[in-house]
Design a protein around this motif. Sequence first.
Motif, PDB file in Angstrom:
ATOM      1  N   PRO A  74     -28.923  54.642 -22.240  1.00 27.98           N
ATOM      2  CA  PRO A  74     -29.026  53.789 -23.431  1.00 27.98           C
ATOM      3  C   PRO A  74     -28.478  52.383 -23.192  1.00 27.98           C
ATOM      4  O   PRO A  74     -28.943  51.417 -23.820  1.00 27.98           O
ATOM      5  N   ILE A  75     -27.524  52.246 -22.279  1.00 25.26           N
ATOM      6  CA  ILE A  75     -27.006  50.909 -21.957  1.00 25.26           C
ATOM      7  C   ILE A  75     -28.087  50.099 -21.256  1.00 25.26           C
ATOM      8  O   ILE A  75     -28.262  48.893 -21.531  1.00 25.26           O
ATOM      9  N   MET A  76     -28.839  50.750 -20.371  1.00 26.83           N
ATOM     10  CA  MET A  76     -29.929  50.062 -19.700  1.00 26.83           C
ATOM     11  C   MET A  76     -31.005  49.659 -20.713  1.00 26.83           C
ATOM     12  O   MET A  76     -31.585  48.564 -20.629  1.00 26.83           O
ATOM     13  N   ALA A  77     -31.267  50.532 -21.677  1.00 29.65           N
ATOM     14  CA  ALA A  77     -32.239  50.205 -22.720  1.00 29.65           C
ATOM     15  C   ALA A  77     -31.766  49.010 -23.554  1.00 29.65           C
ATOM     16  O   ALA A  77     -32.559  48.122 -23.903  1.00 29.65           O
ATOM     17  N   SER A 107     -35.193  40.848 -23.612  1.00 30.41           N
ATOM     18  CA  SER A 107     -36.369  40.528 -24.429  1.00 30.41           C
ATOM     19  C   SER A 107     -35.995  39.882 -25.757  1.00 30.41           C
ATOM     20  O   SER A 107     -36.868  39.578 -26.582  1.00 30.41           O
ATOM     21  N   GLY A 108     -34.679  39.694 -25.963  1.00 32.12           N
ATOM     22  CA  GLY A 108     -34.218  39.010 -27.155  1.00 32.12           C
ATOM     23  C   GLY A 108     -34.238  39.837 -28.414  1.00 32.12           C
ATOM     24  O   GLY A 108     -34.225  39.281 -29.522  1.00 32.12           O
ATOM     25  N   THR A 135     -25.867  39.731 -28.444  1.00 25.06           N
ATOM     26  CA  THR A 135     -24.878  39.742 -27.366  1.00 25.06           C
ATOM     27  C   THR A 135     -23.702  40.640 -27.724  1.00 25.06           C
ATOM     28  O   THR A 135     -23.159  41.356 -26.873  1.00 25.06           O
ATOM     29  N   GLN A 136     -23.323  40.630 -28.992  1.00 28.48           N
ATOM     30  CA  GLN A 136     -22.206  41.457 -29.447  1.00 28.48           C
ATOM     31  C   GLN A 136     -22.494  42.940 -29.246  1.00 28.48           C
ATOM     32  O   GLN A 136     -21.630  43.688 -28.776  1.00 28.48           O
ATOM     33  N   ASP A 137     -23.717  43.367 -29.597  1.00 27.92           N
ATOM     34  CA  ASP A 137     -24.090  44.773 -29.395  1.00 27.92           C
ATOM     35  C   ASP A 137     -24.092  45.133 -27.916  1.00 27.92           C
ATOM     36  O   ASP A 137     -23.638  46.215 -27.522  1.00 27.92           O
ATOM     37  N   LEU A 138     -24.595  44.222 -27.102  1.00 28.32           N
ATOM     38  CA  LEU A 138     -24.649  44.465 -25.667  1.00 28.32           C
ATOM     39  C   LEU A 138     -23.236  44.624 -25.095  1.00 28.32           C
ATOM     40  O   LEU A 138     -22.969  45.547 -24.326  1.00 28.32           O
ATOM     41  N   LEU A 139     -22.342  43.728 -25.477  1.00 28.80           N
ATOM     42  CA  LEU A 139     -20.962  43.818 -25.004  1.00 28.80           C
ATOM     43  C   LEU A 139     -20.305  45.111 -25.458  1.00 28.80           C
ATOM     44  O   LEU A 139     -19.551  45.733 -24.700  1.00 28.80           O
TER      45      LEU A 139
END
Length: 300
Positions: free
Chosen positions: A91-94, A101-102, A106-110
Amino acid sequence: MVDRISSYSNTSKLIENNLRLQSDYAKGQQQVSSGVKSDSFSGVAKDTNRILSLESDYERLVQQTENSKIALERSEVVYDTIGTIMDSAQPIMATLNAALSGTTTTQDLLHFVENGLAQMESLLNTQVAGRYVFAGSATQTAPVDFSDADYGPAVTPSVADTDYYQGNSFVQSVETSDGYTVDYGVTADNATFEMIARAYDLVRNNPTDRATLEEAFSLLETGIDDLAELQANVSLNSQLIDDGINRNLDDLNLIDNSLADLKEVDLAEVTVRLQEIQAQLEASYSLTSTLLRLNLADYI
């Protein structure tokens, strides 16, 4: 005694025979009671060396089997841990792909990568019976510390960095049988773990840089495939250990049967022999009594 018929020799032989039969009868009763031919090696003298050899083989197989069971438990924990790390990475890779793809923030990714790195540290510091299973032979030292001052920060283009690792390079192994050893250990500095951790570290250090995210995505993609291969190798080693355990159990059963043949009695056979000895004793007692009662006066 002077008036008795001179039968000393016959009487002595009868008494000796009675004593022998009594000894045989007592031995038979002891065998029925204990279930074994003798309670000492003197009673199975001709089989002593064979019994000692089999008992030595038995003890060695028991120890190898117990060691293998411990190794199998550790190996299964390693297998499950790798699976959990792989499940967490997907799920992190997803999310990373969504960031490229925008379609995510960024907050969710971190949030995802920081949690992923913390979970990975916790998983690689897994213990079994008080031993860290990913630390090589340094089993009393937590093998992973992503906050180690010498570790990172990763930047693009990145290079492999295992300074988070606190263990050593020793690979755990087990002798499943004489001359056959299985290497089952996996250390936390494995290239696959390092790759996954580096991908997470890249993102947390520069979550808005596209080149960084692209490298992290590539590392995760390769790392997840490599995790599946690593897990398959662990599974193969676990199967080899399990096969060794089953072979040992079969061998132990064979040795048990061989020792039983050498040491244990056939109760039915001993019971029949006791009945025969009892009949002989009764006849011998009767004859001895008759001889002892004979008197010269009876024949004058």
